[in-house]
Motif scaffolding. Structure first.
Motif, PDB file in Angstrom:
ATOM      1  N   SER A   1       0.807  -1.227   0.000  1.00 39.88           N
ATOM      2  CA  SER A   1       0.000   0.000   0.000  1.00 39.88           C
ATOM      3  C   SER A   1       0.838   1.274   0.000  1.00 39.88           C
ATOM      4  O   SER A   1       0.279   2.373  -0.035  1.00 39.88           O
ATOM      5  CB  SER A   1      -0.991   0.045   1.182  1.00 39.88           C
ATOM      6  OG  SER A   1      -0.375   0.491   2.366  1.00 39.88           O
TER       7      SER A   1
ATOM      8  N   GLU B   1      -0.798   3.384   3.783  1.00 37.29           N
ATOM      9  CA  GLU B   1      -2.006   3.008   4.514  1.00 37.29           C
ATOM     10  C   GLU B   1      -1.604   2.068   5.640  1.00 37.29           C
ATOM     11  O   GLU B   1      -1.380   0.871   5.429  1.00 37.29           O
ATOM     12  CB  GLU B   1      -3.006   2.339   3.570  1.00 37.29           C
ATOM     13  CG  GLU B   1      -4.355   2.059   4.198  1.00 37.29           C
ATOM     14  CD  GLU B   1      -5.319   1.416   3.220  1.00 37.29           C
ATOM     15  OE1 GLU B   1      -5.398   0.164   3.216  1.00 37.29           O
ATOM     16  OE2 GLU B   1      -5.961   2.162   2.453  1.00 37.29           O
TER      17      GLU B   1
ATOM     18  N   PRO C   1      -6.636   0.020   7.255  1.00 41.61           N
ATOM     19  CA  PRO C   1      -7.679   0.538   6.368  1.00 41.61           C
ATOM     20  C   PRO C   1      -8.259   1.875   6.826  1.00 41.61           C
ATOM     21  O   PRO C   1      -8.821   2.613   6.008  1.00 41.61           O
ATOM     22  CB  PRO C   1      -8.741  -0.568   6.402  1.00 41.61           C
ATOM     23  CG  PRO C   1      -7.962  -1.814   6.676  1.00 41.61           C
ATOM     24  CD  PRO C   1      -6.880  -1.386   7.627  1.00 41.61           C
TER      25      PRO C   1
ATOM     26  N   HIS D   1      -4.044   6.417   7.749  1.00 41.72           N
ATOM     27  CA  HIS D   1      -3.117   6.609   6.642  1.00 41.72           C
ATOM     28  C   HIS D   1      -2.203   7.789   6.944  1.00 41.72           C
ATOM     29  O   HIS D   1      -2.535   8.691   7.734  1.00 41.72           O
ATOM     30  CB  HIS D   1      -3.871   6.836   5.332  1.00 41.72           C
ATOM     31  CG  HIS D   1      -4.961   7.862   5.423  1.00 41.72           C
ATOM     32  ND1 HIS D   1      -4.755   9.199   5.205  1.00 41.72           N
ATOM     33  CD2 HIS D   1      -6.270   7.727   5.736  1.00 41.72           C
ATOM     34  CE1 HIS D   1      -5.886   9.861   5.378  1.00 41.72           C
ATOM     35  NE2 HIS D   1      -6.835   9.000   5.704  1.00 41.72           N
TER      36      HIS D   1
END
Length: 391
Positions: A273, A322, A325, A328
C-alpha cells in the motif's frame, strides 16, 4: 472552540442523499483549524490561528439524456484576527486568472462570511459532441506537484488541501472522434470579459495501449502557448507510471522573452500500500540566484499566480502509506535546488466514517530567512502551517 464543535457536528451528521440516478444531491461540510507561524526575522509578520468552516451543497441533475446541470453552492465562515498566507493552505490554488472567487478573498482583518456558487453550468451532449457552459472545473496535465499545462486554474505545488477544484467561467466544446481520442475547445472569460485577459485553448487527447497523450495550444492573456502531457504505464516501468508535461510560453511584448517549463515524474504503488511520487521540475522563468528573486517576483506570471516558484530547478517527493484501512499517513517535501531551501509536507489521517476523515497536516519550510525583507532563499520566506481538518 464553539466553531470547531459546530463543524464537527455538521461534518458527522451532514446528509448525503441521492434521489435517483438522474439527480444527485450532496451536502459536504469541512472544518479547518489552522495555525500559522512566521519567521522571527520578519518584523511585521505575526503568528495567526484561524478556523474555517465550509459548507458545500451539490446538485447534479440530468434532465434528459442530452441535458445536464451542475450547481455547487459554497458557504465559507472564517474566524480570524489577521491576514493569512493562502498560497500554502488553499481550496483553489493561488491563481488569479479565471477562478471567480478564492479562499484568500475571505481572509482579512475580521471574521468573514461568503456565499457564492463555485460550480454553475449546463451541459448539452449528443454523441460525439458535447457543449458545457458556465462555472465549471477545468484541469489539464498528468503530473502532481507542478502542472505547466494547467493554464486556467492551477494548484500551487505546496497546496496542502487539493480535494476539490473550484470552477472558472468557461465555455467548453468537445468532439470525440473515437472513444480514445478527441478535440476540445475552451474559452475562459477574463476580468471584465476583456479579450486581452481571456484564454482560448485547443486540446487534443489520444489514448493508446499503456500511453495517454495530451497536446495543447492557445492564447492565455497575452501569451501564445504550446504544451504537451504524457502518462505511460509501459511494461518496462515494472508496474509504475512515468509522467511528463511541458509548455513553451511566448509572451507578447518586445521586452518579454519566451521560456519553457517542464516536469517529469515517476510514481509507483507497492503491494504493501506504499505509494511514492517523485518529480523534477524546470522553471525557465526562474532566477539562477536568490539575488534574482526580487525581479522574478514582479513577473506577471508570478503576480497572477500562474507560476508560484522563483527558482529554476526543483524536486518534489511524496510517500503515502495506509497503516490500516482506517489510518493513513504521508510524508514528502519540495526542494529548491537553486538555493538549497526546502519545505517538508506531512500528514496523518483517520477515517471516522466512510465519508469523514480527521487529518493533521503540516508544512514546515527550511532555509535562509529573509534579511531586511529581502529573500535569501525561497522556502526560507514561507510561514509554517499546521492544519487540523475534518472533512
Amino acid at each position: 472552540m464553539r466553531t470547531l464543535a459546530l463543524g464537527l457536528a455538521l461534518v458527522l451528521f451532514s446528509p448525503r442523499v441521492s434521489f435517483a440516478e438522474t439527480h444527485r444531491l450532496n451536502i459536504e461540510v469541512s472544518d479547518f483549524l489552522i495555525v500559522q507561524y512566521h519567521n522571527d526575522s520578519d518584523p511585521i509578520a505575526t503568528d495567526k490561528v484561524f478556523n474555517l468552516l465550509t459548507l458545500r451543497g451539490k446538485s447534479d441533475r440530468s434532465w434528459t439524456k442530452s441535458l445536464h446541470t451542475e450547481v455547487h453552492l459554497l458557504a465559507l465562515a472564517l474566524k480570524s484576527k489577521g491576514a493569512v498566507d493562502s498560497g500554502v493552505f488553499s481550496q483553489s490554488g493561488v491563481s488569479q486568472l479565471y477562478v471567480v472567487d478564492r479562499l484568500d478573498l475571505a481572509i482579512g482583518d475580521q471574521d468573514r462570511f461568503l456565499l457564492y456558487p463555485d460550480r454553475l453550468n449546463i451541459k448539452w451532449k449528443k454523441e460525439p459532441f458535447s457543449l458545457r457552459m458556465g462555472r465549471q472545473a477545468v484541469g489539464f496535465g498528468k503530473t502532481f506537484f507542478w502542472n505547466p499545462i494547467d493554464w486556467i486554474s492551477p494548484f500551487t505545488p505546496s497546496t496542502i488541501d487539493r480535494r476539490y477544484k473550484p470552477g472558472a467561467d468557461v465555455v467548453r466544446f468537445d468532439y470525440w472522434k473515437t472513444p480514445f481520442s478527441g478535440i476540445s475547445l475552451f474559452y475562459a472569460a477574463g476580468e471584465d470579459g476583456k479579450a486581452e485577459k481571456s484564454a482560448g485553448i485547443v486540446r487534443y487527447t489520444h489514448a493508446m495501449q499503456n500511453i495517454d497523450l495530451e497536446w495543447l495550444a492557445g492564447k492565455v492573456r497575452n501569451d501564445l502557448r504550446l504544451g504537451y502531457g504524457i502518462a505511460s504505464t509501459a511494461p518496462f516501468l515494472q508496474g509504475g507510471a512515468l509522467r511528463s508535461e511541458g509548455a513553451v510560453y511566448m509572451p507578447d511584448g518586445h521586452d518579454a522573452a519566451s521560456f519553457f517549463r517542464g516536469t517529469v515524474g515517476y510514481d509507483y504503488q507497492f503491494q504493501n500500500s506504499l505509494r511514492v511520487i517523485a518529480e523534477y521540475h524546470y522553471n525557465g522563468v526562474g532566477g539562477t540566484h536568490s539575488g534574482d528573486y526580487a525581479v522574478i517576483r514582479a513577473d506577471s506570471h508570478l503576480t497572477s499566480g500562474e507560476i508560484s516558484n522563483v527558482g529554476v530547478h526543483y524536486v518534489g517527493i511524496d510517500a503515502a502509506y495506509e497503516v490500516t484501512p482506517l489510518f493513513h499517513a504521508n510524508m514528502g517535501g519540495l526542494i529548491n535546488l537553486t538555493d538549497g531551501s526546502l519545505a517538508l509536507i506531512s500528514g496523518v489521517g483517520y477515517s471516522l466514517t466512510d465519508e469523514t476523515d480527521l487529518k493533521l497536516a503540516s508544512f514546515i519550510p527550511i532555509g535562509e530567512a529573509p534579511l531586511d525583507r529581502v529573500l535569501r532563499s525561497e522556502f526560507g520566506g514561507y510561514p509554517t502551517f499546521i492544519m487540523l481538518s475534518l472533512a
